[in-house]
Scaffold this motif. Structure first.
Motif, short mmCIF file in Angstrom:
data_model
loop_
_atom_site.label_atom_id
_atom_site.label_comp_id
_atom_site.label_asym_id
_atom_site.label_seq_id
_atom_site.Cartn_x
_atom_site.Cartn_y
_atom_site.Cartn_z
N LYS A 97 7.12 16.76 51.65
CA LYS A 97 8.35 17.14 50.83
C LYS A 97 9.23 15.81 50.89
O LYS A 97 10.03 15.75 49.73
CB LYS A 97 9.09 18.12 52.01
N VAL A 98 9.28 14.85 51.75
CA VAL A 98 9.91 13.64 51.51
C VAL A 98 9.28 12.75 50.31
O VAL A 98 9.95 12.38 49.54
CB VAL A 98 9.84 12.65 52.77
N LEU A 99 7.98 12.74 50.13
CA LEU A 99 7.35 12.08 48.91
C LEU A 99 7.83 12.56 47.64
O LEU A 99 8.14 12.16 46.68
CB LEU A 99 5.75 12.13 49.02
N GLY A 100 7.71 14.26 47.71
CA GLY A 100 8.35 14.96 46.39
C GLY A 100 9.90 14.73 46.25
O GLY A 100 10.04 14.49 45.02
N LEU A 101 10.66 14.45 47.22
CA LEU A 101 12.12 14.26 47.10
C LEU A 101 12.13 12.95 46.42
O LEU A 101 13.04 12.72 45.60
CB LEU A 101 12.83 14.35 48.35
N VAL A 102 11.42 11.76 47.10
CA VAL A 102 11.39 10.54 46.52
C VAL A 102 11.16 10.67 44.99
O VAL A 102 11.63 9.99 44.24
CB VAL A 102 10.69 9.75 47.45
N CYS A 156 17.15 18.78 34.79
CA CYS A 156 16.15 19.82 35.45
C CYS A 156 15.43 18.95 36.43
O CYS A 156 15.18 19.79 37.47
CB CYS A 156 15.37 19.94 34.34
N MET A 157 14.98 17.77 36.31
CA MET A 157 14.21 17.33 37.56
C MET A 157 15.00 17.36 38.95
O MET A 157 14.31 17.61 39.85
CB MET A 157 13.60 15.91 37.01
N ILE A 158 16.28 16.73 38.73
CA ILE A 158 17.05 16.70 39.92
C ILE A 158 17.51 17.87 40.59
O ILE A 158 17.28 17.95 41.96
CB ILE A 158 18.27 15.83 39.60
N THR A 159 17.78 18.90 39.75
CA THR A 159 18.30 20.18 40.30
C THR A 159 17.18 20.99 40.73
O THR A 159 16.85 21.33 41.89
CB THR A 159 19.14 20.88 39.22
N LEU A 160 16.27 21.25 39.72
CA LEU A 160 15.17 22.36 40.08
C LEU A 160 13.96 21.69 40.99
O LEU A 160 13.53 22.21 41.79
CB LEU A 160 14.62 22.91 38.92
N GLY A 161 13.91 20.32 40.43
CA GLY A 161 12.78 19.66 41.24
C GLY A 161 13.07 19.57 42.68
O GLY A 161 12.21 20.09 43.69
N VAL A 162 14.17 19.31 43.12
CA VAL A 162 14.95 19.15 44.51
C VAL A 162 14.80 20.63 45.22
O VAL A 162 14.59 20.82 46.31
CB VAL A 162 16.21 18.48 44.67
N TYR A 163 15.23 21.59 44.28
CA TYR A 163 15.32 22.86 44.87
C TYR A 163 13.85 23.63 45.06
O TYR A 163 13.74 24.08 46.26
CB TYR A 163 15.84 23.98 43.97
N ARG A 164 13.00 23.30 44.38
CA ARG A 164 11.49 23.68 44.57
C ARG A 164 10.95 23.27 45.89
O ARG A 164 10.35 23.44 46.66
CB ARG A 164 10.75 23.44 43.46
N ILE A 165 11.35 21.84 45.98
CA ILE A 165 10.70 21.05 47.21
C ILE A 165 11.17 21.50 48.28
O ILE A 165 10.63 21.57 49.52
CB ILE A 165 11.13 19.43 46.96
N LEU A 166 12.74 21.73 48.55
CA LEU A 166 13.25 21.81 49.61
C LEU A 166 13.09 23.53 50.14
O LEU A 166 13.14 23.95 51.34
CB LEU A 166 14.65 21.47 49.65
N PHE A 167 13.20 24.46 48.96
CA PHE A 167 13.44 25.73 49.48
C PHE A 167 12.29 26.75 48.94
O PHE A 167 12.32 27.84 49.30
CB PHE A 167 14.73 26.30 48.81
N THR A 168 11.30 26.36 48.51
CA THR A 168 10.08 27.20 48.26
C THR A 168 9.04 27.01 49.18
O THR A 168 8.91 25.74 49.56
CB THR A 168 9.82 27.23 46.73
N ALA A 169 8.28 28.05 49.18
CA ALA A 169 7.04 28.16 50.16
C ALA A 169 6.09 27.27 49.10
O ALA A 169 5.79 27.21 48.03
CB ALA A 169 6.65 29.48 50.42
N ASN A 170 5.12 26.51 49.99
CA ASN A 170 4.00 25.66 49.24
C ASN A 170 3.05 26.73 49.31
O ASN A 170 2.51 27.74 49.93
CB ASN A 170 3.65 24.54 50.23
N LYS A 171 2.13 26.38 48.05
CA LYS A 171 1.21 27.27 47.58
C LYS A 171 -0.19 26.90 48.35
O LYS A 171 -0.55 25.86 49.02
CB LYS A 171 0.71 26.87 46.30
#
Length: 171
Positions: A97-102, A156-171
């Motif tokens: 998640k940290v790497l995804g946020l970065v 799109c990257m900053i809003t949805l990308g961060v949202y998906r990384i922080l708040f969605t379950a991993n596959k």
């Protein structure tokens, strides 16, 4: 069936994003269709009538820019980028998640600053009256379109990308 019903049935995005994605996909699909039509007419004109479409190569270049940069925010919004996950099994979920946020922050800030420079170049082209080689179309407007779509991609990257990384379950 109304257009709104069709869009609601086929698009999972919420709110105004649904219509923005729809319009960008319509733009990309329309440009792709026109590119196909231009190429067919150009080839038929060249080989059957010895008269190609004037500026077909230039139209193809402009069409490709329109199509690619219309699709880029949609792909980013949907998270459709290619991802290499070689280390996902080795690293823990928190590290991922940290790497995804970065990654999302680096990509979005890069797109933002790149768009700023592209927009400046577009403004300069418009001020100087730069036109395309064969058809004499002002090239600055296409350049500014590329910058605007790059800004939209960054958003799109900053809003949805961060949202998906922080708040969605991993596959």
């Amino acid at each position: 069936m109304s257009l709104a019903t069709w869009v609601n049935r086929h698009y999972s995005e919420k709110g105004p994003a649904k219509w923005l994605v729809f319009l960008l996909e319509v733009l990309a699909a329309s440009v792709l269709f026109l590119l196909m039509l231009t190429t067919c007419v150009d080839v038929a004109g060249r080989y059957l009538f010895n008269s190609p479409v004037p500026g077909a190569t230039e139209l193809t270049r402009l069409g490709l820019a329109l199509m690619v940069f219309a699709a880029m925010p949609v792909i980013t919004y949907r998270g459709g980028h290619i991802v290499v996950d070689l280390l996902d099994n080795v690293l823990g979920q928190k590290v991922l998640k940290v790497l995804g946020l970065v990654s999302a922050l680096v990509i979005s800030s890069s797109m933002y600053f790149l768009a700023v420079r592209i927009f400046e170049l577009g403004e300069r082209s418009i001020r100087r009256g730069v036109v395309t080689e064969f058809l004499g179309l002002p090239s600055g407007y296409i350049t500014e379109y590329i910058a605007i779509m790059s800004w939209l991609t960054a958003a799109c990257m900053i809003t949805l990308g961060v949202y998906r990384i922080l708040f969605t379950a991993n596959k």
